[in-house]
Design an enzyme around this catalytic site. Structure first.
Site: not given
Length: 332
Positions: A113, A253, A283
């Protein structure tokens, strides 16, 4: 003295297929109420018959159009991904071939990420030394293909998407957009992992490569981010004679809206200073930051001091401080 470095174009792409929390509740024991309460996510996008390089190509084409460039004018292509089309060749090489960037060199970066942060930092070094003029940096993830949909603690979080930028070197120091950075890895291979490939246990005609689905220890991730990331951000700012209140915007993120809220509290910043798209995209791992960055750049608001901060498996984390007030959106 090296070149100044600026962002000249940005773009993002998410697949057409929208998957709601109710859709997921049909294939696993969960609910829209639970998912929204624990993650803030309402929907996400899943790529159907579309791989990571395909999404990268869409981003590449958009950025090239915006920058009024041809693919042959690119010197470097970096793709950040943990969901590549294949272990080899790299997804970046596939993108290079598909867009006809015959003068570029290309490679992938795997930092989960934090991938876009690591990739952007790497590309900036290549451009700053003056040997290369333009780089295309893309983060793209087809997370859906790596999920175990019986693991409701992970599968409900993730979506697919891609985002990227073109950066260029310039002789004009006033065009500089990169202010500072700090990249770190707190090595731990067990908290988050995906695609693990076991070694041979014996030589046998039945042997065939296999890999595992995505896994994360959600509580350990939450604890790591709460303990490490706010302090990491504060230290980077302090090293540059800044405090969190100096930031016009934080692009984090897109891990979990509740986690972003916790970071905002620790930095003593209102949530409105955080760019988020997790509510509708889920996500998207490394892609979440460049997707948000593109959305911010296209709004036309002259934000000045913007912090990009990513964290994920590895455990890799890092931040880049940008002055995006100098970005010129052409509207193409």
């Amino acid at each position: 003295m090296g070149k100044a470095v600026k962002i000249t174009a940005s773009a993002h792409y998410v697949p057409e297929r929208i998957v709601t929390n109710n859709d997921l509740s049909q294939i696993m024991e969960t609910s829209d109420k639970w998912i929204q309460a624990h993650t803030g996510i309402r929907t996400r996008h899943f790529a159907i018959d579309e791989n990571t390089s395909d999404m990268c190509v869409k981003v590449a084409e958009k950025t090239l159009k915006e920058a009024d460039l041809t693919s042959s004018e690119l010197d470097l292509i970096i793709v950040a991904t943990i969901t590549p089309d294949s272990l080899t060749p790299s997804t970046a090489a596939r993108v290079q071939q598909k867009i006809g960037a015959n003068k570029a060199f290309s490679f992938d970066i795997s930092a989960a990420c934090a991938g876009f942060i690591f990739a952007l930092s790497t590309a900036e070094k290549f451009i700053r030394n003056g040997n290369y003029k333009r780089a295309l940096v893309i983060a793209a993830e087809t997370n859906s293909k790596m999920m175990d949909f019986k693991d409701r603690t992970s599968a409900v979080f993730f979506g697919d998407g891609a985002g990227g930028v073109i950066i260029e070197g310039t002789e004009n120091s006033e065009d500089e957009m990169f202010i500072a950075e700090n990249l770190k890895t707190q090595a731990d291979a067990e908290v988050i992992h995906s695609g693990q490939i076991p070694p041979l246990s014996r030589i046998d005609a039945e042997n065939y490569p296999r890999l595992d689905a995505f896994y994360q220890n959600g509580h350990a991730v939450f604890d790591f981010v709460n303990a490490v990331i706010p302090r990491h951000i504060q230290n980077l700012l302090k090293d540059n004679s800044l405090v969190p209140q100096d930031l016009d915007l934080v692009i984090p993120h897109q891990a979990n809206l509740r986690l972003i809220e916790k970071i905002a509290v620790q930095l003593q910043l209102p949530l409105k200073r955080f760019a988020t798209n997790i509510e509708t995209n889920g996500n998207t791992s490394s892609a979440g930051i460049p997707i948000s960055l593109d959305e911010v750049l296209k709004q036309g608001q002259k934000k000045k001091l913007v912090l990009l901060t990513g964290f994920g498996a590895g455990l890799a984390y890092g931040s880049i401080l940008l002055d995006i007030s100098k970005f010129k959106y052409t509207g193409k």
